[in-house]
Design a protein around this motif. Structure first.
Motif, short mmCIF file in Angstrom:
data_model
loop_
_atom_site.label_atom_id
_atom_site.label_comp_id
_atom_site.label_asym_id
_atom_site.label_seq_id
_atom_site.Cartn_x
_atom_site.Cartn_y
_atom_site.Cartn_z
N PRO A 1 32.48 85.15 45.74
CA PRO A 1 31.35 85.33 46.66
C PRO A 1 31.74 84.92 48.07
N SER A 2 31.01 85.41 49.04
CA SER A 2 31.27 85.01 50.41
C SER A 2 30.88 83.54 50.60
N PHE A 3 31.43 82.93 51.61
CA PHE A 3 31.28 81.50 51.86
C PHE A 3 29.84 81.14 52.20
N VAL A 4 29.32 80.15 51.51
CA VAL A 4 28.02 79.56 51.84
C VAL A 4 28.25 78.05 51.99
N PRO A 5 28.09 77.50 53.18
CA PRO A 5 28.35 76.08 53.37
C PRO A 5 27.35 75.21 52.63
N GLU A 6 27.74 73.96 52.39
CA GLU A 6 26.84 73.00 51.75
C GLU A 6 26.15 72.09 52.76
N LEU A 7 26.62 72.13 54.00
CA LEU A 7 26.06 71.30 55.06
C LEU A 7 26.33 72.01 56.38
N VAL A 8 25.36 72.04 57.29
CA VAL A 8 25.52 72.73 58.57
C VAL A 8 25.07 71.82 59.71
N TYR A 9 25.89 71.78 60.76
CA TYR A 9 25.54 71.08 61.99
C TYR A 9 25.34 72.11 63.10
N PHE A 10 24.42 71.83 64.02
CA PHE A 10 24.19 72.67 65.19
C PHE A 10 24.29 71.83 66.45
N GLU A 11 25.00 72.37 67.44
CA GLU A 11 24.85 71.85 68.79
C GLU A 11 23.53 72.37 69.34
N PRO A 12 22.79 71.55 70.07
CA PRO A 12 21.53 72.05 70.65
C PRO A 12 21.72 73.32 71.48
N GLY A 13 22.82 73.39 72.23
CA GLY A 13 23.06 74.54 73.09
C GLY A 13 23.26 75.84 72.32
N ALA A 14 23.65 75.75 71.04
CA ALA A 14 23.87 76.96 70.25
C ALA A 14 22.56 77.71 70.03
N LEU A 15 21.46 76.98 70.07
CA LEU A 15 20.16 77.62 69.85
C LEU A 15 19.65 78.38 71.07
N ASP A 16 20.40 78.30 72.18
CA ASP A 16 20.06 79.09 73.37
C ASP A 16 20.57 80.53 73.26
N TYR A 17 21.33 80.80 72.20
CA TYR A 17 21.93 82.12 72.00
C TYR A 17 21.27 82.81 70.80
N GLU A 18 21.15 84.13 70.88
CA GLU A 18 20.52 84.89 69.79
C GLU A 18 21.26 84.66 68.48
N LYS A 19 22.59 84.64 68.54
CA LYS A 19 23.36 84.43 67.31
C LYS A 19 23.09 83.05 66.73
N GLY A 20 22.99 82.05 67.58
CA GLY A 20 22.67 80.70 67.10
C GLY A 20 21.32 80.66 66.41
N GLN A 21 20.33 81.32 67.00
CA GLN A 21 19.00 81.38 66.39
C GLN A 21 19.05 82.09 65.03
N ARG A 22 19.84 83.17 64.97
CA ARG A 22 19.92 83.93 63.72
C ARG A 22 20.57 83.10 62.61
N ILE A 23 21.65 82.40 62.94
CA ILE A 23 22.32 81.57 61.93
C ILE A 23 21.42 80.42 61.52
N TYR A 24 20.71 79.85 62.47
CA TYR A 24 19.78 78.75 62.17
C TYR A 24 18.72 79.20 61.17
N LYS A 25 18.18 80.39 61.40
CA LYS A 25 17.16 80.92 60.49
C LYS A 25 17.76 81.16 59.10
N TRP A 26 18.98 81.69 59.06
CA TRP A 26 19.65 81.94 57.78
C TRP A 26 19.87 80.63 57.01
N VAL A 27 20.30 79.59 57.71
CA VAL A 27 20.53 78.29 57.08
C VAL A 27 19.23 77.77 56.48
N GLN A 28 18.13 77.89 57.21
CA GLN A 28 16.84 77.45 56.70
C GLN A 28 16.44 78.25 55.46
N GLU A 29 16.64 79.56 55.51
CA GLU A 29 16.28 80.41 54.37
C GLU A 29 17.11 80.07 53.14
#
Length: 357
Positions: free
Chosen positions: A18-46
């Motif tokens: 299977p493709s990689f699914v992390p067990e723990l994720v960290y975000f820099e606050p600045g990453a959420l200023d980018y569309e890609k950061g928001q998309r990954i953040y939503k995926w992690v929550q889901e």
């Protein structure tokens, strides 16, 4: 006479990695200023993956684990989402002119990997969300060198194919490079998750290469990567999608029955690949090498490894910046180079061997 109704057992195909699914994720606050950061953040929550914030993708200090080895294993399953602030690209000889930085770190556990020492105490996986800025920097390098072709290697510090289902960064680079008259993209992988790349417009400006090896090497030294058969199947898909295709045989390891192992490798490639894959096919050959620092790190992280790192059996080869590596003596290196070159041209007479090092 009674006839047997027994049938031979069906050989089951091993499940696909299977493709990689992390067990723990960290975000820099600045990453959420980018569309890609928001998309990954939503995926992690889901996905329900534990999520933490960090001030810098370069400084993750509170990884769980009671020992250094346990923390290392957890780090390899940890994703850090950040912004790439340094947009000055490193050189990437002999593969390309520059390394294009879209990720750092890898989920694979290849015992011999140079990232063991390059990343040092930061084995966690970092992805960068500011790909538009990274591509703008690449445009600057292209403009500076034209009319010469400028090649960018996307896999110097990571295996981006293993991360593509999360980031989509390779798709962005491929699409960007398709329109570049003087720019080319290259990356190499041990993973087979290429389906999202197959329908892209690439104009043959991206060369996708697969890292392959003898079955002995893959079995003993490449845990947590796609199986050989999966990589070759993916290579066939890439060829049929019109991408230039290549293979890196690395590290070439002198082991018992190595001639048979590497002969089987080339024969299997010839049997499996579609005819169109042989057009403009390239090979890169890299013998096994290590530094004293790498030897110490590898033996600590993989204490039961079968990887041969006997300094007394090696030749010391000076490298850049006065740092050398241990490679095979000339006699063994020449035998490996000649044997593999002969097998490659026997089965792929139109192929190119870019280098042996």
């Amino acid at each position: 006479m009674a006839t047997s109704t027994e049938h031979p057992p069906v050989k089951r195909k091993p499940p696909s990695r299977p493709s990689f699914v992390p067990e723990l994720v960290y975000f820099e606050p600045g990453a959420l200023d980018y569309e890609k950061g928001q998309r990954i953040y939503k995926w992690v929550q889901e996905q329900g993956i534990p999520l933490r914030m960090t001030t810098s993708h370069n400084r993750i200090t509170n990884l769980p684990g009671d020992s250094e080895l346990e923390q290392y294993k957890i780090a390899k399953r940890t994703l850090v989402v950040g912004v790439r602030k340094t947009l000055k690209f490193d050189t990437s000889k002999p593969s390309a002119e520059y390394a294009i930085p879209i990720a750092t770190g890898c989920m694979g556990h290849c015992h011999y990997c140079y990232l063991q020492t390059t990343l040092g105490a930061k084995p966690y996986i970092r992805v960068y969300v500011n790909t538009k800025e990274i591509m703008e920097a690449a445009q600057g390098y292209i403009d500076e060198r034209k009319p010469e072709i400028t090649r960018f290697e996307a896999a110097c510090t990571s295996d981006p194919v293993g991360l593509e289902p999360i980031t989509g960064s390779l798709a962005e680079l491929i699409t960007f490079m398709a329109d570049q008259e003087y720019g080319r993209l290259r990356f190499v992988t041990k993973f087979h998750h290429v389906d999202s790349l197959l329908g892209l417009e690439h104009n043959e400006h991206t060369r996708i290469r697969f890292s392959v090896n003898s079955k002995y090497v893959i079995k003993h030294f490449e845990p947590a990567t796609s199986r050989f058969e999966e990589r070759i199947e993916a290579a066939g898909k890439v060829a049929r999608a019109g991408y230039p295709l290549g293979f890196i045989i690395a590290p070439i390891i002198w082991h018992d029955d190595w001639e048979q192992g590497y002969s089987e490798l080339i024969e299997e490639l010839a049997k499996t690949l579609p005819p169109e894959a042989a057009k403009k096919l390239t090979f890169e050959l890299i013998q096994h090498r290590f530094t004293k620092t790498a030897k110490n790190v590898i033996e600590k992280r993989y204490p039961r490894t079968k990887l041969e790192m006997d300094i007394e059996k090696r030749k010391y080869k000076w490298g850049r910046w006065g740092q050398g590596k241990y490679v095979y003596p000339d006699e063994k290196a020449d035998a490996l180079r000649l044997f593999l070159s002969e097998r490659i041209f026997e089965h792929f007479p139109d192929a190119t061997i870019d280098y042996f090092t």
